[in-house]
Design an enzyme around this catalytic site. Structure first.
Site, PDB file in Angstrom:
ATOM      1  N   LYS A   5       8.002  44.277  -3.942  1.00 44.36           N
ATOM      2  CA  LYS A   5       6.563  44.022  -4.122  1.00 44.36           C
ATOM      3  C   LYS A   5       6.272  43.743  -5.596  1.00 44.36           C
ATOM      4  CE  LYS A   5       5.968  49.020  -4.272  1.00 44.36           C
ATOM      5  NZ  LYS A   5       5.617  50.217  -3.495  1.00 44.36           N
ATOM      6  N   ARG A  98      -2.342  59.681   1.339  1.00 44.76           N
ATOM      7  CA  ARG A  98      -2.831  58.369   0.930  1.00 44.76           C
ATOM      8  C   ARG A  98      -2.994  57.548   2.207  1.00 44.76           C
ATOM      9  NH1 ARG A  98       0.948  54.859  -3.030  1.00 44.76           N
ATOM     10  NH2 ARG A  98       2.017  54.669  -1.040  1.00 44.76           N
ATOM     11  N   TYR A 215      -5.270  49.343 -36.733  1.00 49.29           N
ATOM     12  CA  TYR A 215      -6.643  49.597 -36.267  1.00 49.29           C
ATOM     13  C   TYR A 215      -6.954  51.090 -36.290  1.00 49.29           C
ATOM     14  CZ  TYR A 215      -7.557  44.857 -34.726  1.00 49.29           C
ATOM     15  OH  TYR A 215      -7.789  43.518 -34.689  1.00 49.29           O
ATOM     16  N   MET A 263      -3.666  43.502 -30.377  1.00 43.19           N
ATOM     17  CA  MET A 263      -3.581  42.550 -29.269  1.00 43.19           C
ATOM     18  C   MET A 263      -2.292  41.723 -29.334  1.00 43.19           C
ATOM     19  SD  MET A 263      -6.225  39.559 -28.063  1.00 43.19           S
ATOM     20  CE  MET A 263      -7.638  40.613 -27.831  1.00 43.19           C
TER      21      MET A 263
HETATM   22  C1  LIG Z   1       6.936  50.962  -3.400  1.00 47.23           C
HETATM   23  C2  LIG Z   1       7.405  51.617  -2.170  1.00 47.23           C
HETATM   24  C3  LIG Z   1       8.751  52.047  -2.042  1.00 47.23           C
HETATM   25  C4  LIG Z   1       9.745  51.962  -3.184  1.00 47.23           C
HETATM   26  O1  LIG Z   1       9.600  53.055  -4.046  1.00 47.23           O
HETATM   27  P1  LIG Z   1      10.564  53.231  -5.318  1.00 47.23           P
HETATM   28  O2  LIG Z   1      10.156  54.534  -5.885  1.00 47.23           O
HETATM   29  O3  LIG Z   1      10.274  52.101  -6.242  1.00 47.23           O
HETATM   30  O4  LIG Z   1      11.964  53.199  -4.813  1.00 47.23           O
HETATM   31  C5  LIG Z   1       9.144  52.565  -0.838  1.00 47.23           C
HETATM   32  N1  LIG Z   1       8.280  52.700   0.189  1.00 47.23           N
HETATM   33  C6  LIG Z   1       6.989  52.323   0.096  1.00 47.23           C
HETATM   34  C7  LIG Z   1       6.083  52.498   1.261  1.00 47.23           C
HETATM   35  C8  LIG Z   1       6.506  51.784  -1.084  1.00 47.23           C
HETATM   36  O5  LIG Z   1       5.221  51.425  -1.183  1.00 47.23           O
END
Ligand SMILES: *Cc1c(COP(=O)(O)O)cnc(C)c1O
Length: 321
Positions: A5, A98, A215, A263
């Site tokens: 992802k 969640r 800054y 920046m």
């Molecule tokens: C992102 C995600 C993972 C992967 O998790 P990592 O800690 O990056 O290995 C696995 N399962 C779900 C549902 C996720 O959203």
């Protein structure tokens, strides 16, 4: 299952798929656009890890043969409406609170609508990177409890990277490995950071005692130091919250952040680095300098650094040697 992802955690999804397609059994993504991109180049299983929220996306998933997570009753209703129950992953909430069905709701759903169907039972861990946290045991035991009321043929999946490393006995049928692929897991030094973030020094100056740097004049000098300006800033994805003392690498020597990230520039204390010149590279992380350093020192997670590199940063994708 390779979790890819968010553009493969910022690593270039398309190139990564070409590189790993014969190493993995499937891919996990969240957005349908990412799934579509993968489907163009791979025939492997593709899981939409948050499922779909509209008939339009469901039809697209059906057409492209995506696996779907179902995490609540509304999503299940959508599947029923289209009478589509192929390749579904039912997500249960075991303590992260969640997404996912609570045990009671899952049981009701199973008895009413799932008892004669094939699916994969899944859950997600909240603390898998910290094996000492008791929430892990609570989640495993709730997962076992749900698993005990369904037929043995139903496949299961709960492991992300942290679980794979800290609780491999809970690997079950599918493991969903994300951050581990990219070398961003904290507790295993055998995993090498895949991404390099670097930029060049554009100016070096001496600064006198009692002067302030950057800054807000955040740092005041008690002695003369040498400051290097590196051509990278928060607009490139380096958090403006980075703390003084954060280590970076210049010519294989450690320098430290000194003053607030701007920046487009960052100021470093290079007083103790012999032989550092305008044009030299400064590395924030790389295969030789783990992304753990910058993340841990700043109480952040490696995921954040990988996924937030901004579009204006020039990207070079190299295959492994
Ligand atoms: C992102 C995600 C993972 C992967 O998790 P990592 O800690 O990056 O290995 C696995 N399962 C779900 C549902 C996720 O959203």
């Amino acid at each position: 299952m390779a979790i890819v992802k968010s553009n493969a955690y910022g690593h270039n999804l398309k190139n990564l798929i070409y590189d790993i397609d014969n190493l993995v059994d499937g891919y996990g993504v969240v957005r349908i656009s990412e799934a579509n991109l993968i489907r163009k180049v791979s025939k492997k299983k593709i899981l939409l890890m948050q499922g779909v929220y509209s008939s339009r996306d469901l039809k697209s998933a059906k057409k492209n043969n995506y696996d779907l997570v179902v995490h609540d009753q509304l999503q299940f209703d959508l599947l029923e409406k289209h009478n589509f129950f192929k390749n579904i992953w039912i997500k249960v909430n075991t303590g992260m609170n969640r997404l996912g069905f609570n045990n009671k709701d899952f049981k009701r759903l199973f008895d009413k609508s799932l008892f004669d169907k094939d699916f994969i039972l899944m859950s997600h861990l909240a603390c898998s990177d910290n094996p000492k946290d008791n929430l892990n045991n609570i989640q495993f035991s709730r997962f076992d409890k749900v698993a005990s009321i369904i037929p043995k043929r139903i496949k299961k999946s709960i492991a992300n990277t942290g679980c794979l490393i800290n609780f491999p006995e809970f690997s079950f049928d599918w493991v969903r490995c994300g951050i581990g692929i990219y070398g961003g897991h904290f507790s295993d030094d055998a995993l090498i950071t895949a991404m390099t973030l670097r930029s060049r020094i554009v100016s070096i100056r001496k600064v006198q005692p009692n002067e302030r740097v950057g800054y807000g004049g955040r740092r005041k000098l008690s002695k003369e130091i040498k400051i290097a300006n590196v051509y990278i800033g928060y607009a490139d994805g380096l958090p403006s919250s980075l703390a003084d003392g954060t280590k970076v690498m210049i010519n294989n020597q450690e320098a430290t952040l000194f003053g607030k990230v701007s920046m487009d520039l960052v100021t470093l204390d290079v007083t103790n680095i012999s032989n550092c010149n305008v044009g030299d590279w400064c590395e924030f992380f790389s295969p030789n300098f783990s992304i753990k350093n910058i993340a841990q020192f700043n109480n952040q997670i490696t995921y954040d650094f990988m996924t937030k590199i901004s579009p204006r940063v020039k990207r070079i994708y190299k295959e492994l040697d």
